[in-house]
Design a protein around this motif. Structure first.
Motif, PDB file in Angstrom:
ATOM      1  N   HIS A  54       0.812  -1.217   0.000  1.00  0.00           N
ATOM      2  CA  HIS A  54       0.000   0.000   0.000  1.00  0.00           C
ATOM      3  C   HIS A  54       0.852   1.277   0.000  1.00  0.00           C
ATOM      4  O   HIS A  54       0.332   2.374   0.226  1.00  0.00           O
ATOM      5  CB  HIS A  54      -0.932  -0.004   1.207  1.00  0.00           C
ATOM      6  N   GLY A  55       2.146   1.107  -0.235  1.00  0.00           N
ATOM      7  CA  GLY A  55       3.005   2.276  -0.403  1.00  0.00           C
ATOM      8  C   GLY A  55       3.580   2.853   0.863  1.00  0.00           C
ATOM      9  O   GLY A  55       3.996   4.014   0.886  1.00  0.00           O
ATOM     10  N   TYR A  56       3.641   2.047   1.928  1.00  0.00           N
ATOM     11  CA  TYR A  56       4.153   2.527   3.214  1.00  0.00           C
ATOM     12  C   TYR A  56       5.341   1.691   3.667  1.00  0.00           C
ATOM     13  O   TYR A  56       5.553   0.573   3.203  1.00  0.00           O
ATOM     14  CB  TYR A  56       3.055   2.450   4.290  1.00  0.00           C
ATOM     15  N   GLU A  57       6.091   2.245   4.620  1.00  0.00           N
ATOM     16  CA  GLU A  57       7.135   1.486   5.283  1.00  0.00           C
ATOM     17  C   GLU A  57       6.502   0.636   6.386  1.00  0.00           C
ATOM     18  O   GLU A  57       5.406   0.939   6.875  1.00  0.00           O
ATOM     19  CB  GLU A  57       8.180   2.431   5.900  1.00  0.00           C
ATOM     20  N   ASP A  58       7.200  -0.416   6.778  1.00  0.00           N
ATOM     21  CA  ASP A  58       6.764  -1.205   7.924  1.00  0.00           C
ATOM     22  C   ASP A  58       6.999  -0.400   9.203  1.00  0.00           C
ATOM     23  O   ASP A  58       7.704   0.598   9.196  1.00  0.00           O
ATOM     24  CB  ASP A  58       7.551  -2.517   7.966  1.00  0.00           C
ATOM     25  N   GLY A  59       6.402  -0.823  10.301  1.00  0.00           N
ATOM     26  CA  GLY A  59       6.593  -0.117  11.561  1.00  0.00           C
ATOM     27  C   GLY A  59       5.434   0.795  11.892  1.00  0.00           C
ATOM     28  O   GLY A  59       5.622   1.903  12.401  1.00  0.00           O
ATOM     29  N   GLN A  60       4.216   0.350  11.600  1.00  0.00           N
ATOM     30  CA  GLN A  60       2.980   1.070  11.904  1.00  0.00           C
ATOM     31  C   GLN A  60       2.829   2.384  11.145  1.00  0.00           C
ATOM     32  O   GLN A  60       2.095   3.285  11.571  1.00  0.00           O
ATOM     33  CB  GLN A  60       2.818   1.286  13.420  1.00  0.00           C
ATOM     34  N   ALA A  61       3.536   2.502   9.997  1.00  0.00           N
ATOM     35  CA  ALA A  61       3.354   3.682   9.155  1.00  0.00           C
ATOM     36  C   ALA A  61       2.035   3.597   8.388  1.00  0.00           C
ATOM     37  O   ALA A  61       1.453   4.625   8.030  1.00  0.00           O
ATOM     38  CB  ALA A  61       4.524   3.830   8.183  1.00  0.00           C
ATOM     39  N   PHE A  62       1.577   2.375   8.110  1.00  0.00           N
ATOM     40  CA  PHE A  62       0.288   2.172   7.453  1.00  0.00           C
ATOM     41  C   PHE A  62      -0.803   2.555   8.448  1.00  0.00           C
ATOM     42  O   PHE A  62      -0.901   1.963   9.530  1.00  0.00           O
ATOM     43  CB  PHE A  62       0.158   0.700   7.052  1.00  0.00           C
ATOM     44  N   PRO A  63      -1.626   3.561   8.143  1.00  0.00           N
ATOM     45  CA  PRO A  63      -2.605   4.052   9.120  1.00  0.00           C
ATOM     46  C   PRO A  63      -3.542   2.947   9.608  1.00  0.00           C
ATOM     47  O   PRO A  63      -3.943   2.067   8.836  1.00  0.00           O
ATOM     48  CB  PRO A  63      -3.371   5.122   8.330  1.00  0.00           C
ATOM     49  N   PHE A  64      -3.870   3.005  10.887  1.00  0.00           N
ATOM     50  CA  PHE A  64      -4.692   1.948  11.461  1.00  0.00           C
ATOM     51  C   PHE A  64      -6.074   1.895  10.827  1.00  0.00           C
ATOM     52  O   PHE A  64      -6.654   0.810  10.696  1.00  0.00           O
ATOM     53  CB  PHE A  64      -4.817   2.132  12.979  1.00  0.00           C
ATOM     54  N   THR A  65      -6.599   3.032  10.428  1.00  0.00           N
ATOM     55  CA  THR A  65      -7.895   3.020   9.736  1.00  0.00           C
ATOM     56  C   THR A  65      -7.809   2.217   8.444  1.00  0.00           C
ATOM     57  O   THR A  65      -8.763   1.531   8.061  1.00  0.00           O
ATOM     58  CB  THR A  65      -8.364   4.450   9.419  1.00  0.00           C
ATOM     59  N   VAL A  78     -13.046 -13.818   1.594  1.00  0.00           N
ATOM     60  CA  VAL A  78     -12.739 -15.205   1.960  1.00  0.00           C
ATOM     61  C   VAL A  78     -13.645 -15.692   3.078  1.00  0.00           C
ATOM     62  O   VAL A  78     -14.260 -14.896   3.799  1.00  0.00           O
ATOM     63  CB  VAL A  78     -11.261 -15.345   2.388  1.00  0.00           C
ATOM     64  N   GLN A  79     -13.707 -17.016   3.208  1.00  0.00           N
ATOM     65  CA  GLN A  79     -14.534 -17.651   4.242  1.00  0.00           C
ATOM     66  C   GLN A  79     -13.703 -18.230   5.380  1.00  0.00           C
ATOM     67  O   GLN A  79     -14.266 -18.700   6.366  1.00  0.00           O
ATOM     68  CB  GLN A  79     -15.366 -18.775   3.609  1.00  0.00           C
ATOM     69  N   LEU A  80     -12.402 -18.189   5.259  1.00  0.00           N
ATOM     70  CA  LEU A  80     -11.520 -18.815   6.244  1.00  0.00           C
ATOM     71  C   LEU A  80     -11.300 -17.915   7.463  1.00  0.00           C
ATOM     72  O   LEU A  80     -11.496 -16.701   7.394  1.00  0.00           O
ATOM     73  CB  LEU A  80     -10.164 -19.110   5.602  1.00  0.00           C
ATOM     74  N   PRO A  81     -10.853 -18.507   8.581  1.00  0.00           N
ATOM     75  CA  PRO A  81     -10.435 -17.684   9.727  1.00  0.00           C
ATOM     76  C   PRO A  81      -9.297 -16.752   9.319  1.00  0.00           C
ATOM     77  O   PRO A  81      -8.435 -17.137   8.513  1.00  0.00           O
ATOM     78  CB  PRO A  81      -9.956 -18.722  10.748  1.00  0.00           C
ATOM     79  N   ILE A  82      -9.287 -15.560   9.873  1.00  0.00           N
ATOM     80  CA  ILE A  82      -8.279 -14.554   9.524  1.00  0.00           C
ATOM     81  C   ILE A  82      -7.519 -14.139  10.770  1.00  0.00           C
ATOM     82  O   ILE A  82      -8.122 -13.786  11.793  1.00  0.00           O
ATOM     83  CB  ILE A  82      -8.924 -13.308   8.889  1.00  0.00           C
ATOM     84  N   THR A  83      -6.207 -14.172  10.673  1.00  0.00           N
ATOM     85  CA  THR A  83      -5.361 -13.639  11.737  1.00  0.00           C
ATOM     86  C   THR A  83      -4.547 -12.478  11.173  1.00  0.00           C
ATOM     87  O   THR A  83      -4.021 -12.562  10.058  1.00  0.00           O
ATOM     88  CB  THR A  83      -4.455 -14.720  12.351  1.00  0.00           C
ATOM     89  N   ILE A  84      -4.480 -11.405  11.936  1.00  0.00           N
ATOM     90  CA  ILE A  84      -3.914 -10.133  11.456  1.00  0.00           C
ATOM     91  C   ILE A  84      -2.666  -9.761  12.254  1.00  0.00           C
ATOM     92  O   ILE A  84      -2.661  -9.836  13.480  1.00  0.00           O
ATOM     93  CB  ILE A  84      -4.960  -8.998  11.601  1.00  0.00           C
ATOM     94  N   ASP A  85      -1.634  -9.358  11.528  1.00  0.00           N
ATOM     95  CA  ASP A  85      -0.424  -8.835  12.164  1.00  0.00           C
ATOM     96  C   ASP A  85      -0.665  -7.358  12.497  1.00  0.00           C
ATOM     97  O   ASP A  85      -0.788  -6.529  11.591  1.00  0.00           O
ATOM     98  CB  ASP A  85       0.756  -8.991  11.202  1.00  0.00           C
ATOM     99  N   ILE A  86      -0.741  -7.057  13.797  1.00  0.00           N
ATOM    100  CA  ILE A  86      -0.958  -5.655  14.189  1.00  0.00           C
ATOM    101  C   ILE A  86       0.309  -5.041  14.796  1.00  0.00           C
ATOM    102  O   ILE A  86       0.235  -4.089  15.568  1.00  0.00           O
ATOM    103  CB  ILE A  86      -2.161  -5.487  15.140  1.00  0.00           C
ATOM    104  N   GLU A  87       1.458  -5.602  14.427  1.00  0.00           N
ATOM    105  CA  GLU A  87       2.757  -5.067  14.852  1.00  0.00           C
ATOM    106  C   GLU A  87       2.777  -4.858  16.367  1.00  0.00           C
ATOM    107  O   GLU A  87       2.591  -5.789  17.126  1.00  0.00           O
ATOM    108  CB  GLU A  87       3.069  -3.806  14.071  1.00  0.00           C
ATOM    109  N   GLY A  88       2.945  -3.613  16.832  1.00  0.00           N
ATOM    110  CA  GLY A  88       3.000  -3.348  18.263  1.00  0.00           C
ATOM    111  C   GLY A  88       1.655  -3.024  18.879  1.00  0.00           C
ATOM    112  O   GLY A  88       1.599  -2.491  19.987  1.00  0.00           O
ATOM    113  N   GLY A  89       0.585  -3.339  18.166  1.00  0.00           N
ATOM    114  CA  GLY A  89      -0.744  -3.078  18.707  1.00  0.00           C
ATOM    115  C   GLY A  89      -1.261  -1.683  18.415  1.00  0.00           C
ATOM    116  O   GLY A  89      -2.305  -1.280  18.926  1.00  0.00           O
ATOM    117  N   TYR A  90      -0.510  -0.936  17.584  1.00  0.00           N
ATOM    118  CA  TYR A  90      -0.893   0.444  17.243  1.00  0.00           C
ATOM    119  C   TYR A  90      -1.200   1.258  18.501  1.00  0.00           C
ATOM    120  O   TYR A  90      -2.212   1.934  18.601  1.00  0.00           O
ATOM    121  CB  TYR A  90      -2.068   0.446  16.265  1.00  0.00           C
ATOM    122  N   GLY A  91      -0.276   1.187  19.437  1.00  0.00           N
ATOM    123  CA  GLY A  91      -0.387   1.971  20.668  1.00  0.00           C
ATOM    124  C   GLY A  91       0.589   1.451  21.698  1.00  0.00           C
ATOM    125  O   GLY A  91       0.837   0.240  21.779  1.00  0.00           O
ATOM    126  N   HIS A  92       1.159   2.354  22.481  1.00  0.00           N
ATOM    127  CA  HIS A  92       2.113   1.942  23.511  1.00  0.00           C
ATOM    128  C   HIS A  92       1.415   1.401  24.752  1.00  0.00           C
ATOM    129  O   HIS A  92       1.850   0.420  25.346  1.00  0.00           O
ATOM    130  CB  HIS A  92       3.013   3.119  23.898  1.00  0.00           C
TER     131      HIS A  92
END
Length: 259
Positions: A54-65, A78-92
């Motif tokens: 999406h044109g961003y660097e890794d490290g929560q640069a991709f906006p959470f929205t 898709v119909q399968l279970p989905i697991t999402i990488d949320i890096e550091g949880g988008y918050g300290h």
């Protein structure tokens, strides 16, 4: 129709020691649909691939929205279970992690990766700090009534010198085991150790960790069959699928322009 609770339980049940869940990480709805059609059992994003696509660097640069919108698009495809990488949880803070995780669950995910690296810094949260953040993620899931699979990632091995001595590697593995035990008490369900490729350390963690072990495949990692034999419960492809697809696209473009 399979409910979100049922999908979460499927994700839990697929973490079997010696018969690992293999995840070819995707980055958008289109790549998710392709992987679903291969016979995959779970759809898993990788933060680096999602951000880069999406044109961003890794490290929560991709906006959470946008993370949420991307998840919703995947969920529609898709119909399968989905697991999402949320890096550091988008918050300290635990409170910020709580809010992020609730939004992720409400958008349809049944699993997350959450790391202990402090975003933007070359250091980790203390064990106590990360346990509070994991506990907040668990509380968010419990309040929504979803048995979220929390895959707690440690960046110990990604930050370590790959040429360190065997004794130093053992120290890192012992530190990782300490974190695995603490994260389990805080409410985690899996322990992700990207960057770890040493067979002795992998086997030690598989033997002593209270949580299923997740290994990321790299050029230095032992084979899937070896990892399975040692008791690994989850194997991730990480950013390599995206990189291979982009390399193929680049070659197609070069060949087209030269024809």
């Amino acid at each position: 129709m399979t409910t979100q609770i049922q999908q979460a339980q499927v994700l839990h049940d697929l973490h079997v020691k010696g018969n690992p869940l293999v995840l070819v990480n995707i980055w958008d709805a289109g790549s998710a649909a392709v992987i679903e059609h291969t016979g995959a059992k779970v759809i898993a994003t990788g933060s680096w691939s999602v951000a880069t696509a999406h044109g961003y660097e890794d490290g929560q640069a991709f906006p959470f929205t946008d993370v949420i919108e991307n998840l919703k698009q995947i969920k529609q495809k898709v119909q399968l279970p989905i697991t999402i990488d949320i890096e550091g949880g988008y918050g300290h803070t635990p409170e910020q992690v709580f809010q992020s995780v609730q939004m992720i669950i409400e958008a349809g995910a049944v699993g997350i990766n959450i790391e202990d690296q402090i975003i933007g810094e070359q250091r980790l949260y203390s064990v106590e700090e990360q346990c509070a953040r994991i506990a907040a993620a668990r509380q968010a899931a419990d309040q929504l009534g979803i048995p979220l699979f929390i895959n707690a990632r440690t960046d110990i091995f990604l930050q370590a010198d790959p040429l360190s001595s065997a004794s130093v590697q053992k120290e890192h593995a012992d530190h990782a085991l300490t974190r695995a035990k603490a994260y389990a008490r805080a409410g985690a369900n899996g322990f992700f150790v990207p960057g770890l490729s040493d067979p002795t350390c992998i086997q030690m963690l598989c033997t002593h960790s209270p949580l299923p072990i997740n290994i990321m495949l790299t050029t230095d990692t032992p084979s899937v069959s070896e990892l399975s034999a040692w008791g690994v419960s989850r194997i991730s492809y990480g950013p390599s699928p995206y990189q291979q697809v982009m390399n193929t696209l680049q070659q197609i473009g070069q060949d087209a322009l030269m024809s």
